[in-house]
Design an enzyme around this catalytic site. Structure first.
Site, PDB file in Angstrom:
ATOM      1  N   ASP A 159      78.239  57.775 -17.452  1.00 35.08           N
ATOM      2  CA  ASP A 159      79.510  57.664 -18.160  1.00 35.08           C
ATOM      3  C   ASP A 159      79.721  56.200 -18.557  1.00 35.08           C
ATOM      4  O   ASP A 159      79.882  55.331 -17.701  1.00 35.08           O
ATOM      5  CB  ASP A 159      80.616  58.137 -17.209  1.00 35.08           C
ATOM      6  CG  ASP A 159      81.976  58.197 -17.879  1.00 35.08           C
ATOM      7  OD1 ASP A 159      82.175  57.497 -18.905  1.00 35.08           O
ATOM      8  OD2 ASP A 159      82.834  58.937 -17.370  1.00 35.08           O
ATOM      9  N   HIS A 160      79.737  55.963 -19.874  1.00 38.28           N
ATOM     10  CA  HIS A 160      79.842  54.589 -20.347  1.00 38.28           C
ATOM     11  C   HIS A 160      81.221  53.980 -20.086  1.00 38.28           C
ATOM     12  O   HIS A 160      81.404  52.765 -20.161  1.00 38.28           O
ATOM     13  CB  HIS A 160      79.502  54.514 -21.842  1.00 38.28           C
ATOM     14  CG  HIS A 160      78.719  53.298 -22.206  1.00 38.28           C
ATOM     15  ND1 HIS A 160      78.914  52.080 -21.597  1.00 38.28           N
ATOM     16  CD2 HIS A 160      77.743  53.101 -23.124  1.00 38.28           C
ATOM     17  CE1 HIS A 160      78.089  51.196 -22.131  1.00 38.28           C
ATOM     18  NE2 HIS A 160      77.354  51.788 -23.047  1.00 38.28           N
ATOM     19  N   ARG A 161      82.206  54.815 -19.775  1.00 36.86           N
ATOM     20  CA  ARG A 161      83.509  54.259 -19.409  1.00 36.86           C
ATOM     21  C   ARG A 161      83.415  53.570 -18.051  1.00 36.86           C
ATOM     22  O   ARG A 161      84.088  52.571 -17.796  1.00 36.86           O
ATOM     23  CB  ARG A 161      84.564  55.375 -19.323  1.00 36.86           C
ATOM     24  CG  ARG A 161      84.822  56.092 -20.628  1.00 36.86           C
ATOM     25  CD  ARG A 161      85.731  57.283 -20.412  1.00 36.86           C
ATOM     26  NE  ARG A 161      85.154  58.240 -19.455  1.00 36.86           N
ATOM     27  CZ  ARG A 161      85.725  59.392 -19.102  1.00 36.86           C
ATOM     28  NH1 ARG A 161      86.888  59.730 -19.619  1.00 36.86           N
ATOM     29  NH2 ARG A 161      85.144  60.196 -18.241  1.00 36.86           N
TER      30      ARG A 161
END
Lengths: 92, 476
Positions: free
Chosen positions: B450-452
């Site tokens: 998850d790039h968040r």
């Protein structure tokens, strides 16, 4: 102990597979098909199969022997061969 | 007094069907006892009680669909039960599980009918096993199947004999009855003796419908609620209000597959809608791992052998310890690190669909223990015998699609988790090492993250750690 016949070995193989894949449909598995692929046995299933074959026949199956258990025909031949070796070398 | 409520059995569960009660008013329960069967969109789950006390009123009848959090039963706390009070309930086997794969309800209901068996000496007031190597339910199952427990070697923690051990034991009275595979499975699940069933199929072969008829006959005769507890599958079907009771049994798996398909569709759509995935992959030389496995498996009986998946799983869990930013949840616009490393294992089901049972604190388990858990969980996931605690709490998921022969899998993260690790097939490939070309077993490991929550550099550190750990398998 008598060596296994082809028919006995074949039925042990099928029964063991059916124990692991209860819905196994053998009509779709030819003697020379790779049953592990056709019936989608994963590595845990395959290990259970080895366990079951070994328990039912009393034959020792090592990891080196796994390639012999690729098709129904191979597996049957392997079990018959091993049971002959076993009965040939032991007086029982 | 407090309430036993509909538990959340997975992040995607909003409601569930109370399928069956395994306890009744007045029964003493302990924290960890399995008290009910709840059906989610994906599976029937054995649900544990989280408190000790005495069951008061049952507030929800079987077959009712209720939201998560709805009170299902009252739990009274007047006094702690001194021990299992009734020999015909399933407390002895289900309490205080030290992570041992104790069996569930399959054999529990019929325990009352079997007190006079040699394998089961008189009901023990203490509830503990007289045969130290196996719990009461396992012993009962062994008795049902005619398996001699003294001839088995246990694969559970501390050498305990598990249900799987019994189920894999050669049965001395294996029926030679002609029957369809489905009928065999059904008979096993329902505890019906195939030799006693009249077959209506070709050449007198027993079909699923024959087993069901026999089961219903037995039910009428027994008429006991204990018996109903032993037949969750049948019960499930009969009390499913959307399905006519007369529906052919064979239709049931299809219905389950449909609801599971919808549940997966919902969760995966949410994942792809909300989670900006990034993907990394690396190929790892598995020579050291394979050599180590071959060495320790040599001389071991098949039941004690390890498969590469156990090693890969352990490496994935340990690497999460080194890179904790991938282990946890994305909640309320922020990352919440997991307090433990609980690995969800993607298990594909034969009839389609998948479940992700959880191996808690996988990083702390020896490969042998991990292997035992893996075997047990996969088997029970496929038989619909998971426990509530095994369906929740995953902080990271591992998928092993390599089992199907593909070399790499770029997975979809299970929200609210922030990463998914994929292992492909172990294959032999040309491999350069120290300027020399050779042939090596290799495995491609991938990370969907998850790039968040993290950036690619963190993911890269994780995959590097997996590689490094797998080069020293003896330390895993």
């Amino acid at each position: 102990m008598k060596p296994l016949t082809d028919a006995e070995a074949a039925s042990v193989v099928k029964e063991s597979i059916a124990q692991i894949v209860p819905d196994a449909d053998f009509t779709g598995v030819g003697p020379d098909d790779r049953f592990r692929d056709v019936l989608e046995l994963d590595s845990l299933d395959f290990l259970s199969l080895v366990e079951s074959l070994s328990e039912r026949t009393g034959i020792r199956i090592d990891e080196e022997d796994y390639p012999e258990l690729t098709t129904l025909a191979d597996a049957t031949r392997f079990l018959v061969g091993r049971s002959r070796e076993a009965t040939g070398t032991s007086p029982a | 007094m407090s309430a036993f409520t509909m538990p959340s059995l997975g992040a995607d569960m909003d409601e569930g069907v109370l399928r069956e009660w395994l306890v009744g008013p007045g029964d003493p329960v302990r924290r960890g006892d399995v008290v009910a069967i709840v059906e989610t969109d994906k599976a029937a789950i054995e649900v544990e009680c989280f408190e000790s006390g005495t069951v008061g009123r049952l507030l929800v009848p079987p077959g009712t669909r209720v939201p998560v959090g709805t009170p299902l039963a009252e739990i009274e706390h007047g006094r702690e039960p001194a021990g299992p009070a009734r020999k015909d309930t399933l407390k002895p086997g289900t309490r205080a599980r030290p992570a041992g794969p104790e069996p569930g309800k399959e054999s529990a209901g019929r325990a009352a009918n079997a007190v006079d068996s040699p394998a089961r000496p008189a009901p023990e007031p203490s509830g503990e096993a007289a045969c130290a190597g196996a719990g009461p339910l396992v012993r009962h199952l062994a008795q049902l199947r005619g398996v001699d427990l003294t001839a088995l070697s246990g694969t559970g923690p501390g050498g305990r004999i598990t249900r799987a051990d019994v189920e894999h034991a050669p049965s001395p009275r294996a029926p030679r009855v002609r029957a369809t595979p489905y009928a065999r499975r059904l008979a096993r699940d329902l505890g019906i003796d195939l030799t006693a069933v009249r077959g209506t199929g070709d050449g007198g072969a027993v079909r699923g419908v024959d087993v069901r008829t026999a089961a219903q006959g037995a039910d009428v005769r027994a008429g006991a609620q204990a018996d109903a507890a032993a037949r969750p599958a049948e019960f499930r079907r009969e009390s499913e209000q959307r399905t006519p009771p007369a529906a052919p049994a064979e239709e049931h798996p299809g219905r389950r597959t449909d609801t599971m398909r919808r549940a997966i569709a919902e969760l995966m759509s949410r994942s792809k809608r909300e989670i900006p995935h990034y993907y990394l992959a690396t190929t790892i030389d598995l020579t050291a791992g394979q050599t180590w496995l071959r060495r320790i498996n040599r001389g071991r009986p098949p039941a004690d052998r390890l498969v590469p998946a156990a090693l890969l799983m352990k490496a994935a869990a340990l690497a999460a310890r080194e890179v904790p930013a991938l282990n946890g949840y994305w909640r309320d616009e922020g990352f919440v690190p997991g307090t433990e490393i609980n690995v969800g294992v993607a298990v594909s089901l034969r009839q389609g669909g998948l479940l992700s049972p959880v191996i808690h604190r996988a990083d702390t388990l020896a490969p042998e223990t991990l292997m035992a858990h893996l075997k047990d969980l996969v088997e029970r996931a496929r038989r619909g015998r998971l426990r509530g605690s095994e369906t929740t709490g995953a902080t990271l998921t591992v998928t092993n699609l390599g089992e199907q022969g593909v070399e790499s899998v770029f997975g979809v993260i299970h929200p609210p988790q922030v990463a998914l690790v994929g292992f492909g097939a172990v294959v032999e490939r040309p491999w350069a090492r120290n300027g020399m070309l050779g042939v090596c077993p290799v495995v491609t490991v991938t990370l969907a993250a998850d790039h968040r929550a993290t950036d690619g550099a963190v993911g890269a550190r994780y995959l590097t750690a997996v590689d490094r750990l797998l080069q020293r398998p003896e330390e895993l």
